[in-house]
Design a protein around this motif. Structure first.
Motif, PDB file in Angstrom:
ATOM      1  N   LEU A 147       0.786  -1.338   0.205  1.00 42.24           N
ATOM      2  CA  LEU A 147      -0.009  -0.067  -0.074  1.00 42.24           C
ATOM      3  C   LEU A 147       0.947   1.407   0.152  1.00 42.24           C
ATOM      4  O   LEU A 147       0.355   2.276  -0.694  1.00 42.24           O
ATOM      5  N   GLN A 148       2.038   1.361   0.504  1.00 41.26           N
ATOM      6  CA  GLN A 148       3.003   2.233   0.612  1.00 41.26           C
ATOM      7  C   GLN A 148       3.803   2.573  -0.630  1.00 41.26           C
ATOM      8  O   GLN A 148       5.132   2.211  -0.519  1.00 41.26           O
ATOM      9  N   THR A 149       3.228   2.593  -1.593  1.00 41.05           N
ATOM     10  CA  THR A 149       3.606   2.785  -2.998  1.00 41.05           C
ATOM     11  C   THR A 149       3.687   4.268  -3.412  1.00 41.05           C
ATOM     12  O   THR A 149       3.328   5.145  -2.779  1.00 41.05           O
ATOM     13  N   LEU A 150       4.218   4.380  -4.687  1.00 45.82           N
ATOM     14  CA  LEU A 150       4.467   5.726  -5.141  1.00 45.82           C
ATOM     15  C   LEU A 150       5.292   6.760  -4.590  1.00 45.82           C
ATOM     16  O   LEU A 150       4.769   7.873  -4.039  1.00 45.82           O
ATOM     17  N   GLU A 151       6.331   6.321  -4.174  1.00 50.12           N
ATOM     18  CA  GLU A 151       7.159   7.229  -3.438  1.00 50.12           C
ATOM     19  C   GLU A 151       6.896   7.850  -2.368  1.00 50.12           C
ATOM     20  O   GLU A 151       6.704   8.998  -2.087  1.00 50.12           O
ATOM     21  N   PRO A 152       6.358   7.171  -1.164  1.00 52.01           N
ATOM     22  CA  PRO A 152       6.076   7.949   0.103  1.00 52.01           C
ATOM     23  C   PRO A 152       7.475   8.295   0.651  1.00 52.01           C
ATOM     24  O   PRO A 152       8.572   7.907   0.341  1.00 52.01           O
ATOM     25  N   ARG A 153       7.259   9.456   1.215  1.00 60.17           N
ATOM     26  CA  ARG A 153       8.664   9.852   2.115  1.00 60.17           C
ATOM     27  C   ARG A 153       9.182   8.849   3.230  1.00 60.17           C
ATOM     28  O   ARG A 153      10.307   8.861   3.493  1.00 60.17           O
ATOM     29  N   PHE A 154       8.131   8.190   3.734  1.00 57.22           N
ATOM     30  CA  PHE A 154       8.659   7.093   4.801  1.00 57.22           C
ATOM     31  C   PHE A 154       8.032   5.771   4.572  1.00 57.22           C
ATOM     32  O   PHE A 154       6.750   5.709   3.977  1.00 57.22           O
ATOM     33  N   SER A 304      10.682  12.392  -7.266  1.00 56.59           N
ATOM     34  CA  SER A 304      11.103  10.866  -7.047  1.00 56.59           C
ATOM     35  C   SER A 304      12.275  10.688  -6.408  1.00 56.59           C
ATOM     36  O   SER A 304      13.330  10.452  -6.516  1.00 56.59           O
ATOM     37  N   SER A 305      12.138  10.479  -5.032  1.00 54.36           N
ATOM     38  CA  SER A 305      13.216   9.925  -4.084  1.00 54.36           C
ATOM     39  C   SER A 305      12.806   8.728  -3.338  1.00 54.36           C
ATOM     40  O   SER A 305      11.746   8.595  -3.053  1.00 54.36           O
ATOM     41  N   PRO A 306      13.748   7.903  -3.019  1.00 51.69           N
ATOM     42  CA  PRO A 306      13.315   6.837  -2.314  1.00 51.69           C
ATOM     43  C   PRO A 306      12.892   7.101  -0.760  1.00 51.69           C
ATOM     44  O   PRO A 306      13.247   8.063  -0.274  1.00 51.69           O
ATOM     45  N   PRO A 307      12.031   6.354  -0.221  1.00 49.53           N
ATOM     46  CA  PRO A 307      11.347   6.610   1.256  1.00 49.53           C
ATOM     47  C   PRO A 307      12.245   6.414   2.105  1.00 49.53           C
ATOM     48  O   PRO A 307      13.528   5.530   2.123  1.00 49.53           O
ATOM     49  N   ASN A 308      12.327   7.187   3.137  1.00 45.11           N
ATOM     50  CA  ASN A 308      13.174   6.973   4.272  1.00 45.11           C
ATOM     51  C   ASN A 308      12.783   5.547   5.061  1.00 45.11           C
ATOM     52  O   ASN A 308      11.992   5.439   5.349  1.00 45.11           O
ATOM     53  N   LYS A 309      13.921   5.088   5.501  1.00 44.60           N
ATOM     54  CA  LYS A 309      13.918   4.001   6.408  1.00 44.60           C
ATOM     55  C   LYS A 309      13.715   4.570   7.910  1.00 44.60           C
ATOM     56  O   LYS A 309      14.866   4.421   8.343  1.00 44.60           O
ATOM     57  N   CYS A 310      12.607   4.885   8.354  1.00 47.24           N
ATOM     58  CA  CYS A 310      12.704   5.528   9.547  1.00 47.24           C
ATOM     59  C   CYS A 310      12.331   4.569  10.905  1.00 47.24           C
ATOM     60  O   CYS A 310      11.567   3.625  10.769  1.00 47.24           O
TER      61      CYS A 310
END
Length: 310
Positions: A147-154, A304-310
């Motif tokens: 569900l967390q697709t389309l370049e989420p920030r996190f 378009s940047s990869p999501p943060n692994k927070c």
């Protein structure tokens, strides 16, 4: 809002989710047709009841003003809603899912203040609200990581999203089934057929385009001031190129607040250039439908940047 300790920014919210857990079925459901399913068009007592119910669920009158006093919330909300609606279009969720997810987000924000200067709490809230709405409305729901697709920030662990889902539902007092503009759409379109008796062939198209209008304006925070019925009526009037001043439109329903519909209609008109050119939409209206006026032979025009692994 005071988040539980396990929502600390230092926690690793990223994990893998087994693909074998994916719940999928190719359900042949038309999202537009779902808007009018099982709606008792001729049951006036039912219509009166939903008019009563929509008043009970309206937010506090100063909510929009309070939001505008917090520019960080306004900007964060727009980013969150843009992402939610892109995901809704990507997975072809029903319009009701999109509306409910944004409604949950706004209601939660009306009760609680998220920590300032951190983007991840609002993104987590957006994921949880979209997930809850999808589980309520859809027959096929992607995994929480999918569900967390389309370049989420996190990107959040499924267990973290699930805990946030519980928090959201609890804060909303488990009131998840609400009156939406889609409850009124088919009824209003049918009532507008009294303007022109030959409108049956265009009902599906008017329903589809009105739905697009409603989904599009979710990005505009000022629409929180309007009842679902006024939003539905204004959308139908815009799509069919009618005006609220037309005396023939008294056939919609006696409970419709014409002054509110007129203000909502004007707000749609004011924002339509932004919606049409992607300034608010961010180019995410599905290609099959566009937020535009629709005037078929059945409806006579009055203007378009990869999501943060927070």
């Amino acid at each position: 809002m005071s988040l539980p300790a396990d929502y600390s920014a230092s926690i690793n919210l990223y994990c893998n989710e087994a693909a074998s857990e994916f719940v999928s079925s190719e359900a042949d459901i038309n999202p537009v047709e779902s808007l009018s399913s099982s709606f008792p068009i001729d049951d006036e007592s039912f219509v009166d009841n939903i008019f009563d119910s929509e008043l009970d669920q309206m937010p506090e009158t100063q909510l929009v003003t309070r939001f505008h006093e917090l520019p960080e919330i306004v900007t964060g909300r727009q980013d969150a809603v843009n992402w939610m609606l892109k995901v809704q279009a990507y997975y072809q969720f029903r319009p009701e899912t999109a509306y409910l997810s944004v409604n949950y987000l706004d209601r939660f924000l009306s009760f609680h203040t998220l920590p300032e200067g951190k983007g991840w709490p609002l993104q987590l809230l957006a994921v949880a609200c979209l997930s809850v709405a999808a589980k309520l409305e859809e027959t096929s729901v992607p995994l929480l990581l999918d569900l967390q697709t389309l370049e989420p920030r996190f990107l959040f662990k499924p267990s973290t999203v699930q805990r946030m889902e519980i928090l959201v539902m609890a804060r909303l007092k488990w009131r998840l089934h609400i009156i939406t503009p889609f409850y009124f759409l088919h009824y209003f379109i049918e009532k507008l057929s009294c303007v022109s008796p030959n409108c049956n062939n265009s009902i599906h198209s008017v329903l589809s385009h009105s739905s697009d209008i409603i989904i599009s304006i979710l990005r505009v925070i000022n629409f929180l001031d309007y009842t679902p019925s006024s939003i539905a009526a204004a959308a139908v009037l815009w799509v069919t190129n009618q005006t609220i001043d037309d005396p023939k439109l008294g056939c919609i329903h006696k409970r419709v607040n014409k002054d509110m519909v007129k203000r909502c209609y004007n707000l749609i008109k004011k924002n339509m250039s932004k919606l049409s050119h992607g300034k608010v939409l961010n180019g995410t209206i599905p290609a099959r439908c566009h937020a535009r006026k629709f005037c078929n032979k059945g409806f006579k025009s009055s203007h378009s940047s990869p999501p943060n692994k927070c």
